[in-house]
Structure formats: C-alpha cells, structure tokens
Scaffold this motif. Sequence first.
Motif, mmCIF file in Angstrom:
data_model
loop_
_atom_site.group_PDB
_atom_site.id
_atom_site.type_symbol
_atom_site.label_atom_id
_atom_site.label_comp_id
_atom_site.label_asym_id
_atom_site.label_seq_id
_atom_site.Cartn_x
_atom_site.Cartn_y
_atom_site.Cartn_z
ATOM 1 N N ASN A 104 1.988 0.432 2.545
ATOM 2 C CA ASN A 104 3.282 1.115 2.528
ATOM 3 C C ASN A 104 4.357 0.374 3.310
ATOM 4 N N PHE A 105 4.002 -0.667 4.012
ATOM 5 C CA PHE A 105 4.974 -1.363 4.854
ATOM 6 C C PHE A 105 6.249 -1.757 4.103
ATOM 7 N N PRO A 106 6.150 -2.295 2.869
ATOM 8 C CA PRO A 106 7.397 -2.630 2.155
ATOM 9 C C PRO A 106 8.260 -1.415 1.829
ATOM 10 N N LEU A 107 7.687 -0.202 1.821
ATOM 11 C CA LEU A 107 8.473 0.983 1.493
ATOM 12 C C LEU A 107 9.355 1.440 2.657
ATOM 13 N N TYR A 108 8.831 1.318 3.878
ATOM 14 C CA TYR A 108 9.632 1.797 5.009
ATOM 15 C C TYR A 108 10.186 0.677 5.882
ATOM 16 N N SER A 109 9.807 -0.578 5.614
ATOM 17 C CA SER A 109 10.300 -1.683 6.450
ATOM 18 C C SER A 109 11.812 -1.870 6.366
ATOM 19 N N PRO A 110 12.468 -1.709 5.184
ATOM 20 C CA PRO A 110 13.932 -1.832 5.184
ATOM 21 C C PRO A 110 14.609 -0.797 6.086
ATOM 22 N N ALA A 111 14.095 0.440 6.087
ATOM 23 C CA ALA A 111 14.681 1.475 6.947
ATOM 24 C C ALA A 111 14.434 1.145 8.416
ATOM 25 N N LEU A 112 13.253 0.643 8.719
ATOM 26 C CA LEU A 112 12.936 0.262 10.096
ATOM 27 C C LEU A 112 13.854 -0.866 10.558
ATOM 28 N N LYS A 113 14.117 -1.805 9.650
ATOM 29 C CA LYS A 113 14.987 -2.937 9.974
ATOM 30 C C LYS A 113 16.416 -2.476 10.239
ATOM 31 N N SER A 114 16.929 -1.587 9.391
ATOM 32 C CA SER A 114 18.320 -1.157 9.534
ATOM 33 C C SER A 114 18.511 -0.203 10.718
ATOM 34 N N SER A 149 -4.071 2.209 -4.042
ATOM 35 C CA SER A 149 -3.451 3.203 -3.163
ATOM 36 C C SER A 149 -1.957 2.958 -2.987
ATOM 37 N N ALA A 150 -1.526 1.687 -3.035
ATOM 38 C CA ALA A 150 -0.096 1.408 -2.886
ATOM 39 C C ALA A 150 0.699 2.082 -3.998
ATOM 40 N N ALA A 151 0.158 2.077 -5.211
ATOM 41 C CA ALA A 151 0.843 2.736 -6.324
ATOM 42 C C ALA A 151 0.814 4.258 -6.155
ATOM 43 N N ALA A 203 12.085 7.092 3.865
ATOM 44 C CA ALA A 203 11.125 6.415 4.738
ATOM 45 C C ALA A 203 10.647 7.353 5.846
ATOM 46 N N SER A 204 11.544 8.190 6.343
ATOM 47 C CA SER A 204 11.168 9.148 7.392
ATOM 48 C C SER A 204 10.134 10.140 6.879
ATOM 49 N N ASN A 205 10.348 10.663 5.673
ATOM 50 C CA ASN A 205 9.375 11.593 5.079
ATOM 51 C C ASN A 205 8.040 10.915 4.830
ATOM 52 N N LEU A 206 8.088 9.654 4.399
ATOM 53 C CA LEU A 206 6.852 8.913 4.145
ATOM 54 C C LEU A 206 6.044 8.764 5.428
ATOM 55 N N LEU A 207 6.689 8.399 6.521
ATOM 56 C CA LEU A 207 5.972 8.213 7.786
ATOM 57 C C LEU A 207 5.413 9.535 8.307
ATOM 58 N N LEU A 208 6.135 10.633 8.079
ATOM 59 C CA LEU A 208 5.611 11.942 8.470
ATOM 60 C C LEU A 208 4.400 12.302 7.614
ATOM 61 N N PHE A 209 4.450 11.944 6.333
ATOM 62 C CA PHE A 209 3.313 12.160 5.423
ATOM 63 C C PHE A 209 2.090 11.376 5.899
ATOM 64 N N LEU A 210 2.304 10.129 6.284
ATOM 65 C CA LEU A 210 1.192 9.306 6.774
ATOM 66 C C LEU A 210 0.637 9.846 8.090
ATOM 67 N N THR A 211 1.518 10.401 8.911
ATOM 68 C CA THR A 211 1.099 10.931 10.212
ATOM 69 C C THR A 211 0.220 12.160 10.073
ATOM 70 N N LEU A 253 6.252 -3.488 -5.916
ATOM 71 C CA LEU A 253 5.092 -3.007 -5.166
ATOM 72 C C LEU A 253 4.104 -2.311 -6.094
ATOM 73 N N ALA A 254 4.609 -1.515 -7.040
ATOM 74 C CA ALA A 254 3.727 -0.841 -7.992
ATOM 75 C C ALA A 254 2.995 -1.861 -8.863
ATOM 76 N N LEU A 255 3.710 -2.917 -9.287
ATOM 77 C CA LEU A 255 3.092 -3.953 -10.114
ATOM 78 C C LEU A 255 2.032 -4.712 -9.329
#
Length: 553
Positions: free
Chosen positions: A32-42, A155-157, A171-179, A376-378
């Motif tokens: 999942n890193f590519p999904l939330y990394s742009p938000a983490l960067k910004s 699992s990435a897909a 990205a925030s919702n995704l990280l809460l989901f993972l938590t 990422l899905a591909l």
Amino acid sequence: MANIVVKGGSRPPWVGLAAALWVEIAAGNAYNFPLYSPALKSVMGFNQQQLTMLGVANDIGENVGLLPGIACNKFPPWAILSVGVLACFLGYGVLWLAVSQTVNNLPYWLLWLALLIATNSNAWFGTAVLVTNMRNFPLSRGTVSGILKGYAGISAAVYTLVYSLVLEGSASNLLLFLTLAIPILCLAMMYFIRPCTPASGDDSSEHAHFLFTQAAVILLAIYLLVTAIIITVVSLSDAVSYILVAIMVIFLISPLAIPVKMSIFPSGHLVLGEGETTSTDPLLTPSSSAAYLETLYENGDASDVEILLAMGEGAVKKKRRPKRGEDFRMHEALIKADFWLLWVVYFLGIGSGVTVLNNLAQIGVAFGLEDTTILLALFSFCNFAGRIGSGAVSEHFVRSRAIPRTVLMTCAHIIMTVAFILFAFAIDGILYAATALLGICYGILYAVMVPTASELFGLRHFGVIYNCLLLGNPVGALLFSGILAGYIYDAEAARQGSSTCVGPDCFKVTFLALAGCCGLGTIMSIILTVRIWPVYEMLYSGGSYNLPRNLGH
C-alpha cells in the motif's frame, strides 16, 4: 487417552489453508505504500529521497523476519500472529496520526521507525502461515507456496479496490483501515491455523482441491483487474461500489468450500491417537536413544555424552554435516555456496523489482500518467500471476522431469533485463507492458525462492533460512531504491527547478543500472541451476518428492 493427531488429508489442514489465505492478504499491507506515500510526502513536506528512504523502511520491515523465523520452531502459530497484530496496530497507528494531522510535527525518524514496525507485521504473518502450511502439505511445496504468495501478491489489488470504492481514495482512511481492520482479521483467523500431521502420499483429491483453490484465486485476480479498469473510466454510485466489494469478498471466502465439502462428504481419513499405528507404519522403529537424540538435535541440546550413548546403541554411527536435500541448521546453510548463490540471485532480481514498486507513483507521473492507481493494480495482478503460475509450472516440471525450479528464476532475470531497457528508453506505449512484465517476474522470483530453499535445506529450520533469504529485498531496496533511484530523481527534479520530476530522464540511469543487475542475475542463476540439477534428480527420481521421514514440527 491418546492425544488426537490431525491427518494431512482431513478437513482441518484445509480450514487452516483457507484461513491462511486471508492472513496472506493482510500480509500484503506493505504494497500500500504507493497509495499513501504521496499524501505522506505532501503533508510532511518530504523530498523524493526522504520518501524513498521511507520506502526502504517499508521493505526492511516487510522482509526482516529472522525473529519470526526462529520463533516459529518454538511457539505455536497463534503466538507468532499475535506479535504481527501488535506491530501492525502500533506502526500504522502512528502513520495515521501523522497523515490525518491528529498529531503535528512528528519527527522523521519516528515515522521511519513506525513504518518499519508496521510492515514488519508482514514477516510475522507470512512466516506463521507459510511455515505451517508448507509442513502440513510437504508433498506440494511449490503449489502451496504459489497459492500463498499469490494471495500476498494480489493483496495490493484488493487494497486498491477497497481504497477506491470504500475509503473514498483517502490516504488517512486507508491508514486507519490498516491500523484496525488487519489486526481484527488476523485475530479472527489465528485459531484455525495450526500444524497437522502431513499426509504420507499423493492424494488425487488433494490435487483437485489445489486446482479449485488456484482457479478461485485466478478468477479473483481477473475480477480485481477488470474492476480496477472500470473504476478508472466510470464514476460509480455508493451502492454499486459496495456490491463490487461484496463480490470480491465472496471470491476471497470461496476456498472454504473445500473443508465444507469434506465435512458433508467425508473421505474416511483416519485420525490417529498417540501411540496408535496403522498397517503402513514401519515394523522397525528407531531405538529410544535415537528418538531422544533426534529431539535433542532439533533443540540444539545434544551433548557429547548423549551422542556417544546413542552411538553405543547403534542409533547413530557418526555425526556428519547434512547433505543438500536434508535438514540444515542456519549456520550449516550459511557455509554453502548454493545458499549464497540463491541469495544473490534473489537479491538482484527482487531488489530491482521493489525499486520500481516503491517508485511506481513517481514513475507514472514522470511518464505523464495522471492516475497511477491503475499501475499498482496492474503490477499487483501480474505479480500474482507470476507467483501462482510459477508455483504450478515449477511443480509440474520438477515432478515430470526433475528440472530445478531455478530455471524459472533465470527466465525472470532475462525478461526483467529487457523490461528495464524498454523503461530506460521510454518507448511510446511501453509503460503498461513493462510494468506488467516486471510484476510477473517479481512474482516468479518471490514464489520460486520459497520451495527451492525448502528443498535444498529442509523444512525443520525453514523459517529462519527463508527469512534470511528475504533480507535480499531490503538490501536491494536500500541500494537501488533509497540511494540510487532517490538521488538521481532529486538531482533531475532540481535541474528542472521543481520538486516533481517529469520526463524519461527521471529514472533512465536507474533503469539502465537495474538492467545490468538483472543481467548479472541471469548468469548467477544459470550457475546455481547447473549446481543443483543433480539434487533435483535425486529428490524427484520417482516423479514425486521423496518425503523425509521426520519433518520436525
């Protein structure tokens, strides 16, 4: 009253395998890193090299599994899974606090450490289910490895679909989901994952069950890929989105049909109590000293006096180092050339592949792609295809012709070399094709390494040996992604006068260097294959794996 021993051909091992597939989905959370990394960067204001170093933490955490490798011989699977649950909750919890800005100004080192801890849950999850199921189905190692690693790859897909349809692309919702969701899922599954006495021979029904499981995951992968394409071109209502996710869940639980069918139509497998025997048991059993000595060897506690007593009874004639195909301890494997050849082959290929995975969002932007989630899905679909396909193909050829599985690793390195050259020269329309090729090869290298290591060095200490080989992933991520790719990207972005690099030059030098690494990997894998060919001819001389008598549960 005798203790109950669950037989490998009965229902419980298949319940455990079905539960393990869900845990493998959880164990793919690092993708999942590519999904939330742009938000983490910004949100945190990081540059690309800082972000790629976080990607290195992502890969180190995912693949440094020496502790779970050691623990899997000393503790039951549920205990191993419990550590993973705790790491997942704590690590992703800190990342969620940062991205959601619930807590501001968290230091970089803390986020790096939190990401390492979060993804280290994968090592605990994956080791627990892989070691347990490889021992429960030792005659089908390639197939089991391919299925389990296939689910981890797809699992990435799965996460991308949930991220897009349920979590609203946040990205925030995704990280809460993972938590929260991953720990709850693994706590629910851990009861069903347990060691069982392996079946003593080939079983036609087992083959059919594996085919069903493979067909189910293939259909799931196709469904995920098609759905990922649909959601990029069509705007869906909430109701349709939830229906699509519900269909995905149905595919995920479909392997449970096997134990359900075995409950309704039992095949009459015996459940043996301790001390009971069947007509297939050998008439001559080892002496008490031999059995005792074997236990001492397994625990590393055999003294010279105990060895001499056993020698006096004829239980053991001479202490010797194991041969390839027998059970190795970690220190015994480390002095073998085959181990280091396998490590280098894995490191060069998987390190190159993870560099692309960690920078997939930035690669897509550099090539002019606005929505990079489809990449990422591909990659996920092709990663899955490589894993499950290589498991089935390698299993067929080792059984029919005793061809080493590492032949597929050679093919993967050749294809990756070509794909990186295509990437480097940014040929029109090559982005999707090259990403697909790299995903397939990444999956092949991951899945083939697992049964190869077990066949060369045995299952007794497989957990720690397997996790030592996995260290090739974070080392490759550090060298190729964190240092090489990050530095070149930032230098080109600075030349362009922006924090975001656009154009083929952003990664051109990186891709050419990775092509050279995979070329070297091709040569090394050929050498390894030539060396271990006689081992496979010995192990599969009868068309089926020559199962060692004691598997060392």
